[in-house]
Design a protein around this motif. Structure first.
Motif, short mmCIF file in Angstrom:
data_model
loop_
_atom_site.label_atom_id
_atom_site.label_comp_id
_atom_site.label_asym_id
_atom_site.label_seq_id
_atom_site.Cartn_x
_atom_site.Cartn_y
_atom_site.Cartn_z
N HIS A 48 0.85 -1.19 0.00
CA HIS A 48 0.00 0.00 0.00
C HIS A 48 0.88 1.24 0.00
CE1 HIS A 48 0.66 0.50 4.45
NE2 HIS A 48 0.85 -0.80 4.35
N LEU A 49 0.26 2.38 -0.30
CA LEU A 49 0.94 3.68 -0.29
C LEU A 49 -0.01 4.68 0.33
CD1 LEU A 49 3.28 5.55 -1.08
CD2 LEU A 49 2.25 5.75 -3.36
N ASP A 50 0.38 5.25 1.46
CA ASP A 50 -0.52 6.08 2.23
C ASP A 50 -0.28 7.58 2.08
OD1 ASP A 50 -1.77 3.78 3.81
OD2 ASP A 50 0.37 3.54 4.25
N ILE A 51 0.98 7.96 1.91
CA ILE A 51 1.37 9.38 1.93
C ILE A 51 2.35 9.65 0.80
CG2 ILE A 51 2.55 11.18 3.25
CD1 ILE A 51 1.72 9.53 5.81
N ALA A 109 0.42 8.21 -7.87
CA ALA A 109 0.11 7.81 -6.50
C ALA A 109 -1.38 7.66 -6.27
CB ALA A 109 0.69 8.83 -5.53
N SER A 110 -2.16 8.62 -6.76
CA SER A 110 -3.61 8.57 -6.52
C SER A 110 -4.25 7.38 -7.23
CB SER A 110 -4.27 9.87 -6.95
OG SER A 110 -4.12 10.10 -8.33
N ASN A 111 -3.71 6.98 -8.36
CA ASN A 111 -4.26 5.80 -9.04
C ASN A 111 -4.06 4.54 -8.23
OD1 ASN A 111 -5.31 7.15 -11.24
ND2 ASN A 111 -3.46 6.92 -12.49
N LYS A 112 -3.01 4.49 -7.41
CA LYS A 112 -2.83 3.38 -6.47
C LYS A 112 -3.73 3.56 -5.24
CE LYS A 112 0.60 1.33 -8.69
NZ LYS A 112 0.47 -0.02 -9.30
N MET A 113 -3.80 4.78 -4.73
CA MET A 113 -4.59 5.04 -3.53
C MET A 113 -6.08 4.80 -3.76
SD MET A 113 -2.72 8.53 -2.20
CE MET A 113 -1.07 8.51 -1.51
N LYS A 114 -6.55 5.00 -4.97
CA LYS A 114 -7.96 4.76 -5.29
C LYS A 114 -8.36 3.31 -5.04
CE LYS A 114 -8.42 8.23 -8.97
NZ LYS A 114 -8.59 8.42 -10.43
N LEU A 115 -7.40 2.42 -5.12
CA LEU A 115 -7.67 0.99 -4.95
C LEU A 115 -7.67 0.58 -3.48
CD1 LEU A 115 -5.33 -0.32 -7.81
CD2 LEU A 115 -7.76 0.26 -7.95
N GLN A 116 -7.33 1.50 -2.61
CA GLN A 116 -7.24 1.22 -1.17
C GLN A 116 -8.49 1.73 -0.46
OE1 GLN A 116 -2.39 2.02 -1.14
NE2 GLN A 116 -3.75 3.46 -0.09
N GLU A 117 -9.02 0.95 0.41
CA GLU A 117 -10.20 1.38 1.17
C GLU A 117 -9.89 2.60 2.03
OE1 GLU A 117 -13.37 -0.44 4.44
OE2 GLU A 117 -12.03 -1.79 3.33
N SER A 118 -8.63 2.69 2.47
CA SER A 118 -8.24 3.79 3.35
C SER A 118 -7.91 5.08 2.60
CB SER A 118 -7.02 3.38 4.18
OG SER A 118 -5.95 3.02 3.32
N GLY A 119 -7.85 5.03 1.26
CA GLY A 119 -7.51 6.22 0.49
C GLY A 119 -6.06 6.60 0.66
N GLY A 120 -5.80 7.88 0.90
CA GLY A 120 -4.43 8.33 1.06
C GLY A 120 -4.35 9.84 1.19
N THR A 121 -3.12 10.33 1.23
CA THR A 121 -2.87 11.76 1.43
C THR A 121 -1.75 12.22 0.50
OG1 THR A 121 -3.55 11.72 3.75
CG2 THR A 121 -2.10 13.50 3.08
#
Length: 256
Positions: free
Chosen positions: A83-86, A125-137
């Protein structure tokens, strides 16, 4: 602020503000891919941080304005940690020059690094974060010159103002995926580069209402808040950290 189990990318982080952001993220539990174009700086920075915090800082040298490298870096974070959060788009260049004679080469280089690097890092980064339930920053690094004009910085200032508009626009694009996007705008800051400039600290101490330029810790502490879970309902904003300088906008003299 607890960043345990968080994975972050910080570009332009071999020294100065970026380095301090990485150091604080790791000290508070995050795993960080530390990017700098200078491979030696990236390795040395990660080694310094890991000396106090285990092996949570991973050097990732490369040109953060090149799309192929950006994609490689983002993919590596997700492949390694799941995952990638930030993501903090801190890499940038300043090329001073008189407007009347500013060269096309300098102009497009500043745009390529400051705007292109920030835009496409956020995209990847956002294209990866979109796939995460937690989103990102996502956090962009702007500057006070995106708010206040300074001589010989027309092209640079233009890119910084544009970055702040990018953050606002991404509110529309990314909020549905729990991704918040903000910008930090540092004022005069004491770094390895600026302390080499003649009279820098003295001049900015005289014209800054709080009596001194920023330390890198002033900027990094603010950045950490903006990428923390405590700021998840803040998005599309630009936070100026300048000791009050833009409120009075006294122009510097005597810096060479």
């Amino acid at each position: 602020m607890d960043f345990k189990n968080k994975v972050a990318i910080v570009t332009g982080a071999g020294q100065g503000i970026g380095f301090e952001i990485c150091r604080l993220l790791v000290a508070n539990g995050a795993t960080v891919l530390l990017n700098d174009q200078d491979g030696r700086l990236a390795e040395e920075a990660a080694t310094k941080i890991n000396a106090d915090n285990g092996k949570a800082c991973i050097p990732f040298p490369g040109d953060a304005s090149e799309i192929s490298f950006i994609n490689k870096m983002v993919d590596a974070a997700v492949d390694l940690y799941g995952h990638l959060d930030i993501v903090i788009a801190n890499a940038g260049i300043t090329l001073f020059g008189d407007f009347a004679t500013y060269s096309p080469e300098a102009f497009f280089k500043v745009l390529h690094v400051n705007l292109g690097g920030s835009f496409f890092l956020a995209q990847a980064a956002s294209n990866k974060m979109k796939l995460q339930e937690s989103g990102g920053t996502i956090l962009f690094t702007s500057s006070v010159v995106g708010h206040q004009a300074l001589k010989s910085l027309a092209a640079y200032a233009m890119t910084k103002a544009a970055i702040e508009m990018l953050a606002k626009n991404l509110v529309i694009e990314l909020s549905p995926y729990k991704i918040n996007v903000n910008t930090i705008a540092p004022g005069a800051t004491l770094t390895e580069r600026t302390t080499e400039e003649e009279n820098y600290e003295q001049v900015w101490s005289e014209i800054t209402p709080m009596g001194r330029p920023a330390y890198v810790s002033d900027i990094a502490d603010t950045a950490l808040f903006l990428v923390s879970d405590k700021a998840k309902h803040i998005t599309g904003q630009s936070l100026i950290v300048d000791g009050g300088w833009t409120s009075v906008s006294t122009l510097p003299h005597g810096i060479k």
